[in-house]
Design a protein around this motif. Structure first.
Motif, PDB file in Angstrom:
ATOM      1  N   TYR A  64       9.116  -8.457  21.898  1.00  9.53           N
ATOM      2  CA  TYR A  64       8.529  -8.581  20.564  1.00  9.53           C
ATOM      3  C   TYR A  64       9.432  -7.934  19.519  1.00  9.53           C
ATOM      4  CZ  TYR A  64       5.522  -7.360  16.631  1.00  9.53           C
ATOM      5  OH  TYR A  64       5.018  -7.187  15.372  1.00  9.53           O
ATOM      6  N   LYS A  65       9.964  -6.748  19.833  1.00  7.72           N
ATOM      7  CA  LYS A  65      10.847  -6.065  18.891  1.00  7.72           C
ATOM      8  C   LYS A  65      12.105  -6.891  18.631  1.00  7.72           C
ATOM      9  CE  LYS A  65      11.831  -1.879  20.183  1.00  7.72           C
ATOM     10  NZ  LYS A  65      12.005  -0.510  20.645  1.00  7.72           N
ATOM     11  N   LYS A  66      12.687  -7.446  19.682  1.00  4.18           N
ATOM     12  CA  LYS A  66      13.893  -8.263  19.523  1.00  4.18           C
ATOM     13  C   LYS A  66      13.592  -9.507  18.693  1.00  4.18           C
ATOM     14  CE  LYS A  66      16.037  -6.837  23.850  1.00  4.18           C
ATOM     15  NZ  LYS A  66      16.351  -7.251  25.218  1.00  4.18           N
ATOM     16  N   ARG A  67      12.466 -10.154  18.994  1.00  4.44           N
ATOM     17  CA  ARG A  67      12.101 -11.374  18.284  1.00  4.44           C
ATOM     18  C   ARG A  67      11.854 -11.101  16.799  1.00  4.44           C
ATOM     19  NH1 ARG A  67       8.252 -12.734  21.425  1.00  4.44           N
ATOM     20  NH2 ARG A  67       6.555 -11.818  20.229  1.00  4.44           N
ATOM     21  N   THR A  68      11.115 -10.046  16.485  1.00  6.51           N
ATOM     22  CA  THR A  68      10.841  -9.742  15.082  1.00  6.51           C
ATOM     23  C   THR A  68      12.103  -9.302  14.359  1.00  6.51           C
ATOM     24  OG1 THR A  68      10.120  -7.493  15.667  1.00  6.51           O
ATOM     25  CG2 THR A  68       8.403  -9.173  15.399  1.00  6.51           C
ATOM     26  N   SER A  69      12.985  -8.606  15.042  1.00  7.50           N
ATOM     27  CA  SER A  69      14.252  -8.207  14.429  1.00  7.50           C
ATOM     28  C   SER A  69      15.076  -9.442  14.080  1.00  7.50           C
ATOM     29  CB  SER A  69      15.023  -7.303  15.384  1.00  7.50           C
ATOM     30  OG  SER A  69      16.296  -7.010  14.870  1.00  7.50           O
ATOM     31  N   LYS A  70      15.135 -10.400  15.001  1.00  9.95           N
ATOM     32  CA  LYS A  70      15.881 -11.636  14.748  1.00  9.95           C
ATOM     33  C   LYS A  70      15.248 -12.407  13.599  1.00  9.95           C
ATOM     34  CE  LYS A  70      17.695 -15.720  16.933  1.00  9.95           C
ATOM     35  NZ  LYS A  70      17.066 -16.973  17.160  1.00  9.95           N
ATOM     36  N   GLU A  71      13.924 -12.495  13.590  1.00  5.51           N
ATOM     37  CA  GLU A  71      13.242 -13.201  12.511  1.00  5.51           C
ATOM     38  C   GLU A  71      13.503 -12.535  11.165  1.00  5.51           C
ATOM     39  OE1 GLU A  71       9.159 -13.283  13.735  1.00  5.51           O
ATOM     40  OE2 GLU A  71       9.488 -14.909  15.163  1.00  5.51           O
ATOM     41  N   ARG A  72      13.523 -11.212  11.151  1.00  5.95           N
ATOM     42  CA  ARG A  72      13.786 -10.479   9.915  1.00  5.95           C
ATOM     43  C   ARG A  72      15.199 -10.758   9.415  1.00  5.95           C
ATOM     44  NH1 ARG A  72      12.154  -4.820  10.612  1.00  5.95           N
ATOM     45  NH2 ARG A  72      10.174  -5.578   9.863  1.00  5.95           N
ATOM     46  N   MET A  73      16.178 -10.775  10.335  1.00  7.28           N
ATOM     47  CA  MET A  73      17.558 -11.067   9.949  1.00  7.28           C
ATOM     48  C   MET A  73      17.669 -12.491   9.398  1.00  7.28           C
ATOM     49  SD  MET A  73      19.228  -8.326  10.312  1.00  7.28           S
ATOM     50  CE  MET A  73      20.874  -8.933  10.090  1.00  7.28           C
ATOM     51  N   ASP A  74      16.998 -13.437  10.050  1.00  9.27           N
ATOM     52  CA  ASP A  74      17.007 -14.814   9.568  1.00  9.27           C
ATOM     53  C   ASP A  74      16.365 -14.912   8.189  1.00  9.27           C
ATOM     54  OD1 ASP A  74      18.262 -15.625  11.871  1.00  9.27           O
ATOM     55  OD2 ASP A  74      16.428 -16.383  12.833  1.00  9.27           O
ATOM     56  N   LEU A  75      15.311 -14.151   7.972  1.00  5.63           N
ATOM     57  CA  LEU A  75      14.639 -14.153   6.674  1.00  5.63           C
ATOM     58  C   LEU A  75      15.562 -13.615   5.594  1.00  5.63           C
ATOM     59  CD1 LEU A  75      12.016 -14.608   5.082  1.00  5.63           C
ATOM     60  CD2 LEU A  75      11.401 -12.252   5.628  1.00  5.63           C
ATOM     61  N   PHE A  76      16.278 -12.535   5.897  1.00  2.00           N
ATOM     62  CA  PHE A  76      17.218 -11.989   4.917  1.00  2.00           C
ATOM     63  C   PHE A  76      18.321 -12.996   4.603  1.00  2.00           C
ATOM     64  CE2 PHE A  76      15.978  -7.523   6.348  1.00  2.00           C
ATOM     65  CZ  PHE A  76      15.182  -7.318   5.228  1.00  2.00           C
ATOM     66  N   THR A  78      18.124 -16.317   4.789  1.00  2.00           N
ATOM     67  CA  THR A  78      17.605 -17.430   4.001  1.00  2.00           C
ATOM     68  C   THR A  78      17.203 -16.982   2.602  1.00  2.00           C
ATOM     69  OG1 THR A  78      15.390 -17.127   4.917  1.00  2.00           O
ATOM     70  CG2 THR A  78      16.824 -18.740   6.002  1.00  2.00           C
ATOM     71  N   ALA A  79      16.751 -15.756   2.446  1.00  2.00           N
ATOM     72  CA  ALA A  79      16.401 -15.263   1.115  1.00  2.00           C
ATOM     73  C   ALA A  79      17.648 -15.196   0.247  1.00  2.00           C
ATOM     74  CB  ALA A  79      15.736 -13.896   1.219  1.00  2.00           C
ATOM     75  N   GLY A  80      18.737 -14.716   0.784  1.00  2.00           N
ATOM     76  CA  GLY A  80      19.996 -14.655   0.057  1.00  2.00           C
ATOM     77  C   GLY A  80      20.571 -16.041  -0.164  1.00  2.00           C
ATOM     78  N   GLN A  81      20.274 -16.951   0.741  1.00  2.00           N
ATOM     79  CA  GLN A  81      20.816 -18.304   0.658  1.00  2.00           C
ATOM     80  C   GLN A  81      20.336 -18.999  -0.618  1.00  2.00           C
ATOM     81  OE1 GLN A  81      20.155 -20.728   4.124  1.00  2.00           O
ATOM     82  NE2 GLN A  81      20.441 -22.607   2.991  1.00  2.00           N
ATOM     83  N   GLU A  82      19.076 -18.852  -0.960  1.00  2.00           N
ATOM     84  CA  GLU A  82      18.542 -19.512  -2.150  1.00  2.00           C
ATOM     85  C   GLU A  82      19.267 -19.042  -3.406  1.00  2.00           C
ATOM     86  OE1 GLU A  82      14.305 -19.157  -2.400  1.00  2.00           O
ATOM     87  OE2 GLU A  82      14.048 -19.708  -0.294  1.00  2.00           O
ATOM     88  N   VAL A  83      19.501 -17.756  -3.508  1.00  2.00           N
ATOM     89  CA  VAL A  83      20.183 -17.209  -4.679  1.00  2.00           C
ATOM     90  C   VAL A  83      21.627 -17.691  -4.722  1.00  2.00           C
ATOM     91  CG1 VAL A  83      20.964 -15.073  -5.781  1.00  2.00           C
ATOM     92  CG2 VAL A  83      18.689 -15.185  -4.773  1.00  2.00           C
ATOM     93  N   ILE A  84      22.297 -17.644  -3.597  1.00  2.00           N
ATOM     94  CA  ILE A  84      23.706 -18.042  -3.552  1.00  2.00           C
ATOM     95  C   ILE A  84      23.857 -19.532  -3.825  1.00  2.00           C
ATOM     96  CG2 ILE A  84      25.708 -18.260  -2.026  1.00  2.00           C
ATOM     97  CD1 ILE A  84      24.955 -15.500  -0.914  1.00  2.00           C
ATOM     98  N   VAL A  85      22.966 -20.358  -3.301  1.00  2.00           N
ATOM     99  CA  VAL A  85      23.029 -21.799  -3.570  1.00  2.00           C
ATOM    100  C   VAL A  85      22.858 -22.057  -5.065  1.00  2.00           C
ATOM    101  CG1 VAL A  85      21.798 -23.988  -3.235  1.00  2.00           C
ATOM    102  CG2 VAL A  85      22.357 -22.563  -1.280  1.00  2.00           C
TER     103      VAL A  85
END
Length: 186
Positions: A64-76, A78-85
């Motif tokens: 669970y910790k690994k999965r949530t950590s990966k999801e958090r990294m993916d979220l960061f 994609t959040a930066g992706q919108e601004v950069i695009v």
């Protein structure tokens, strides 16, 4: 019967009972030892089951910790992706401005805009933005490039190759966020 006789009788019964109780305890002791062993075995079994439950729960928590950590990294990402695009057209405008300013005689203005452009691009590069290399003469790859149009190739060498790059492409990390728009030779 008198009270005295009754008391003596009771004492005899009690003494007989004590003897019987002692006899029974000595006889029952091996049975108690067996019960204690079975109780001990039961406790060992329960302990083993609880250890197994604990290990499974611990492993599930680690996953669970690994999965949530990966999801958090993916979220960061994609959040930066919108601004950069949304900033990619600004990069394109800087490139156009640099081409036009290079034609002018005011070299100081060119240097100032160039410094701002370089700082802006370097900041985005530090956030993971990189340009997709596409230039005239490169082979066309449908997975990387976006063909705007096809024109007759000026030479046989340029058939199926990139003739012109209309818009630069960019990647953010490992993901292409904008494909380079190119003209392909027919």
């Amino acid at each position: 019967m008198s009270k005295k006789d009754k008391t003596e009788e009771l004492e005899d019964i009690i003494s007989d009972t004590d003897v019987n109780t002692e006899d029974q305890t000595t006889v029952e002791e091996p049975a108690d030892v067996e019960d204690e062993l079975s109780v001990e075995e039961k406790l060992q079994e329960e302990l083993g089951k609880e250890k197994d439950k604990f290990l499974r729960l611990f492993a599930e928590f680690e996953n669970y910790k690994k999965r949530t950590s990966k999801e958090r990294m993916d979220l960061f990402k994609t959040a930066g992706q919108e601004v950069i695009v949304s900033l990619l057209p600004v990069i394109d405008d800087f490139d156009r401005a640099m081409k036009e300013l290079a034609k002018s005689e005011d070299k100081e203005m060119f240097k100032g805009v160039e410094l701002i452009s370089n700082k802006f691009k370097e900041t985005l590069k530090n956030k993971g933005l990189t340009e997709v290399e596409a230039k005239q003469g490169d082979s066309f790859d449908a997975e990387i490039h976006d063909a705007i149009t096809q024109i007759p190739a000026p030479s046989k060498k340029l058939k199926g190759k990139i003739i012109d790059v209309i818009e630069k492409g960019y990647t953010l990390g490992d993901k292409i966020i904008r494909h380079p728009k190119v003209v392909v030779g027919n």
